[in-house]
Design an enzyme around this catalytic site. Structure first.
Site, PDB file in Angstrom:
ATOM      1  N   ASP A  15       0.899  -1.225  -0.166  1.00  0.00           N
ATOM      2  CA  ASP A  15      -0.146  -0.039  -0.410  1.00  0.00           C
ATOM      3  C   ASP A  15       0.436   1.450   0.653  1.00  0.00           C
ATOM      4  OD1 ASP A  15      -2.500   1.408  -0.071  1.00  0.00           O
ATOM      5  OD2 ASP A  15      -2.455   1.406   2.238  1.00  0.00           O
ATOM      6  N   HIS A  32       3.200   3.764  -8.887  1.00  0.00           N
ATOM      7  CA  HIS A  32       3.154   2.234  -9.299  1.00  0.00           C
ATOM      8  C   HIS A  32       4.045   1.420 -10.305  1.00  0.00           C
ATOM      9  CE1 HIS A  32      -1.056   1.955  -7.712  1.00  0.00           C
ATOM     10  NE2 HIS A  32      -1.575   2.523  -8.842  1.00  0.00           N
ATOM     11  N   LEU A 126      11.512 -20.443  -4.284  1.00  0.00           N
ATOM     12  CA  LEU A 126      10.447 -18.976  -3.374  1.00  0.00           C
ATOM     13  C   LEU A 126       9.182 -19.480  -5.149  1.00  0.00           C
ATOM     14  CD1 LEU A 126       9.328 -16.814  -1.952  1.00  0.00           C
ATOM     15  CD2 LEU A 126      10.690 -15.733  -3.514  1.00  0.00           C
TER      16      LEU A 126
END
Length: 228
Positions: A15, A32, A126
């Site tokens: 956020d 962004h 991962l």
């Protein structure tokens, strides 16, 4: 007794991109773009750690209500970076999964998601779960619909097995940046006993060092899962 081991599954609500851009008098789209670089830094860092699973809130079902220009910029970022990051995923041994409803995504994004998932399926360092057009309530409803469509008994186990990514373990901790202290429809089922870690830093400024501090916070907590 505090937990000393690393979490198995970390979720991040990334956020603050818009507020970061506003503070610098830049378009929200620039926030962004900067947030994407922060994401790559964190993913690389986690891939070098003992943490095997990471889920990132990339685009929520509610994000469609934002201004059309911003939604377009976000979709463009996703479209241009999914396949472009393949060398990065191969370098760090990252397996890509997708959670969310694909029906509103473009055919190109769906194609790229399928291709990236297939080409990284063998990686084991991962597992990176990208939540794109994702909402926790929406996922639970879709899981229930799958159970009922197969005429199975609806219970916790059958619903779990029909979530978007049933192979993923529950979340051990959820990190949210930018000072907000709420889940915002993020992995509601999987976060039932997750440790919540709220950080004031805006996502584009979030660093691996701050991630490590969050992990220290997690390791110093006492988890009982309702047993005490």
């Amino acid at each position: 007794m505090a937990v000393k081991e690393f979490p198995h599954h970390v979720g991040i609500i990334m956020d603050g991109n818009g507020r970061w851009a506003k503070a610098k008098s830049l378009p929200r789209s620039k926030g962004h773009v900067q947030g994407l670089q922060a994401t790559k830094n964190i993913v690389a860092h986690v891939a070098k750690s003992p943490i095997p699973y990471l889920s990132l809130y990339t685009f929520s079902t509610e994000n469609w209500t934002r201004a059309q220009e911003e939604v377009g910029a976000l979709m463009n970022l996703i479209a241009t970076h999914l396949k472009a990051q393949l060398p990065f995923y191969h370098e760090y041994g990252i397996r890509i999964l997708h959670s969310g409803d694909k029906h509103r995504l473009s055919k190109q994004i769906i194609k790229d998601l399928d291709e990236v998932e297939a080409k990284t399926a063998h990686h084991t360092q991962l597992t990176l779960n990208l939540l794109i057009d994702y909402g926790g309530r929406d996922e639970i409803i879709r899981a229930a619909q799958r159970v009922l469509a197969q005429e199975l008994a609806l219970n916790q186990e059958s619903l779990r097995q029909h979530l978007d990514q049933p192979s993923l373990p529950d979340l051990d901790c959820v990190i949210r940046t930018a000072g907000e202290e709420r889940l915002s429809n993020f992995m509601l089922w999987q976060s039932a006993y997750a440790e919540m870690i709220y950080i004031k830093t805006l996502w584009p400024d979030f660093t691996p060092k701050e991630f490590d501090l969050a992990m220290t916070s997690y390791q110093n907590r006492h988890r009982t899962f309702g047993g005490e």
